[in-house]
Design a protein around this motif. Structure first.
Motif, mmCIF file in Angstrom:
data_model
loop_
_atom_site.group_PDB
_atom_site.id
_atom_site.type_symbol
_atom_site.label_atom_id
_atom_site.label_comp_id
_atom_site.label_asym_id
_atom_site.label_seq_id
_atom_site.Cartn_x
_atom_site.Cartn_y
_atom_site.Cartn_z
ATOM 1 N N SER A 156 42.011 94.515 86.137
ATOM 2 C CA SER A 156 41.626 93.186 85.714
ATOM 3 C C SER A 156 40.376 92.714 86.473
ATOM 4 C CB SER A 156 42.825 92.292 85.997
ATOM 5 O OG SER A 156 42.613 91.033 85.551
ATOM 6 N N CYS A 165 48.638 98.254 81.229
ATOM 7 C CA CYS A 165 48.138 96.945 81.657
ATOM 8 C C CYS A 165 47.873 96.003 80.474
ATOM 9 C CB CYS A 165 46.856 97.104 82.465
ATOM 10 S SG CYS A 165 47.007 98.179 83.894
ATOM 11 N N THR A 166 48.391 96.317 79.291
ATOM 12 C CA THR A 166 48.083 95.519 78.091
ATOM 13 C C THR A 166 46.608 95.144 78.062
ATOM 14 O OG1 THR A 166 49.787 94.135 79.083
ATOM 15 C CG2 THR A 166 49.592 94.071 76.690
HETATM 16 C C1 LIG Z 1 44.092 91.481 78.685
HETATM 17 O O1 LIG Z 1 44.307 90.415 77.779
HETATM 18 C C2 LIG Z 1 45.663 90.228 77.430
HETATM 19 C C3 LIG Z 1 45.721 89.118 76.439
HETATM 20 O O2 LIG Z 1 44.861 89.373 75.367
HETATM 21 C C4 LIG Z 1 46.472 89.895 78.659
HETATM 22 O O3 LIG Z 1 47.838 89.764 78.331
HETATM 23 C C5 LIG Z 1 46.324 90.999 79.681
HETATM 24 O O4 LIG Z 1 46.990 90.643 80.871
HETATM 25 C C6 LIG Z 1 44.863 91.251 79.981
HETATM 26 N N1 LIG Z 1 44.803 92.413 80.850
HETATM 27 C C7 LIG Z 1 44.212 92.393 82.035
HETATM 28 C C8 LIG Z 1 44.333 93.640 82.837
HETATM 29 O O5 LIG Z 1 43.599 91.435 82.452
#
Ligand SMILES: *[C@@H]1O[C@H](CO)[C@@H](O)[C@H](O)[C@H]1NC(C)=O
Ligand SMILES: *[C@@H]1O[C@H](CO)[C@@H](O)[C@H](O)[C@H]1NC(C)=O
Ligand SMILES: *[C@@H]1O[C@H](CO)[C@@H](O)[C@H](O)[C@H]1NC(C)=O
Ligand SMILES: *[C@@H]1O[C@H](CO)[C@@H](O)[C@H](O)[C@H]1NC(C)=O
Ligand SMILES: *[C@@H]1O[C@H](CO)[C@@H](O)[C@H](O)[C@H]1NC(C)=O
Length: 372
Positions: A127, A175-176
């Protein structure tokens, strides 16, 4: 069993309550935001609800002294030989400028470890990489985010480079993560000049240029500054409550969340990637430490062995083997371990186990955590 009911409940969670109380005392000013753990029938804690203002409740006194949670695991990393990745050619960024952050992410998400440490180490690092990447890409072009086409190409390149450095190829699933994580599409402010017009950037930078890992979780400075800026730009700079997008509504929360990404991107542009990365990791660490990520499914073996008329050796054997298998599920931090111990303790208590079996069986925090 003859323990008086007045003496610290039945004693089973006493041991841990004391720890938790000590821990809470370090954070008295945020006590009102303390959430109680309520194990549900399946004893599965979901993620904490994501509010606009994350409750933050961690005392410096129990923070692990090692601020780099990866250190104790490093002997487990294989020495991976990287190869040259195949890139799309459509992501116009100089990746060698980003090698520090790419290397760190690849090692935090290395093949054997990523599934174990996803929530605690790998995903927070990914992230952070996304935020830093957005800034590196957009800087110079007056923008803080990528458009969808660039996001698709760059996302693919980032994953290829990470894989070439030994990272798990399942990062998007673990990690979605999607290319849209690079676009922060629903935030109305995307360019640097609008951002600087709307946000008191000196205040933001003051709050976030050096995030103290020991203080931030307890007395947050940077996190509220980020939230304030995100809420402000999410309403297009209008006053917080005077806009059509009401913070708190579902759409409002998504927008604020995307706008947080924009604020992170701005910070990444102003700070060195090392400093920005440290700040982001501290912020996510504060969040991660609030929950127990272990799943305490079907504790009936322990309940049976430790219930009424049980013998100490068989109870302790059952307890130790139960905790040992749960502990292997995932990497937990010390603070999570406190939550896990508290939660499992109250679960057993509810199931009728009346003894202080942690004390009886010499179970301590270490038993809940691979880290200590
Ligand atoms: C990416 O975005 C999604 C929502 O679209 C969110 O749930 C997810 O935590 C994000 N992933 C990261 C690693 O920031
Ligand atoms: C791994 O590291 C060890 C010592 O650091 C070294 O002897 C060995 O050759 C390395 N293996 C590979 C595949 O690089
Ligand atoms: C990328 O940046 C590095 C230094 O950070 C520099 O040596 C290299 O020439 C740059 N590559 C391109 C294509 O600009
Ligand atoms: C800069 O922004 C313009 C307009 O949005 C876009 O066409 C161009 O591709 C961008 N350049 C880079 C390097 O992203
Ligand atoms: C920005 O914030 C600082 C406090 O950090 C304050 O002194 C200053 O007046 C603010 N500037 C504006 C334009 O509001």
């Amino acid at each position: 069993m003859e323990r008086g009911s007045g003496s610290c409940f039945h004693g089973i969670v006493c041991h841990w309550l004391v720890l938790v109380l000590i821990w809470l005392c370090g954070c008295q000013h945020v006590l009102s935001q303390q959430t109680t753990l309520k194990p549900k029938d399946k004893f599965l804690l979901s993620d904490p609800p994501i509010g606009l203002f994350d409750p933050i409740e961690i005392s410096p006194s129990v923070l692990p002294h090692n601020t780099n949670p990866v250190e104790p695991l490093s002997p487990m990393y294989p020495n991976y030989t990287s190869y040259d990745p195949v890139l799309t050619g459509k992501c116009h960024v100089n990746f060698s400028d980003l090698s520090f952050i790419m290397d760190k992410t690849a090692s935090d998400c290395s093949v054997p470890l990523a599934p174990l440490v996803a929530d605690v180490i790998c995903c927070p690092q990914v992230s952070s990489l996304m935020d830093i990447f957005q800034a590196a890409y957009g800087g110079g072009n007056n923008t803080l985010v990528l458009n969808q086409a660039s996001a698709n190409a760059c996302f693919s390149d980032i994953m290829s480079i990470l894989a070439s450095k030994g990272a798990n190829t399942n990062i998007p699933e673990l990690c979605t993560l999607r290319p849209s994580n690079l676009t922060d599409a629903s935030c109305p402010v995307k360019d640097i000049s609008s951002f600087e017009r709307m946000v008191n950037v000196s205040k933001l930078l003051d709050a976030c240029s050096s995030v103290d890992p020991l203080k931030e979780c307890c007395r947050p400075v940077c996190q509220p500054a980020i939230v304030e800026a995100a809420v402000h730009i999410s309403s297009g700079g209008a006053s917080m409550f005077g806009s059509t997008t009401i913070p708190g509504s579902a759409a409002g929360i998504n927008t604020v969340s995307d706008c947080k990404g924009v604020v992170h991107s701005y910070l990444s542009m102003k700070l060195s990637s090392e400093v920005a990365n440290t700040a982001f990791r501290v912020l996510s660490g504060c969040k991660v430490n609030k929950v127990c990520p272990l799943e305490f499914d079907d504790p009936s073996s322990v309940v049976k062995a430790c219930g009424k008329a049980s013998s100490r050796p068989s109870c302790c054997t059952a307890l130790q083997s139960y905790i040992a298998t749960r502990q292997k599920q995932i990497f937990v931090t010390n603070l999570q371990a406190i939550n896990c111990a508290t939660m499992f303790g109250s679960m057993l208590q509810k199931a009728g186990v009346g003894n202080d079996i942690y004390g009886l069986c010499d179970i301590d925090l270490k038993d809940f955590s691979l880290q200590v």
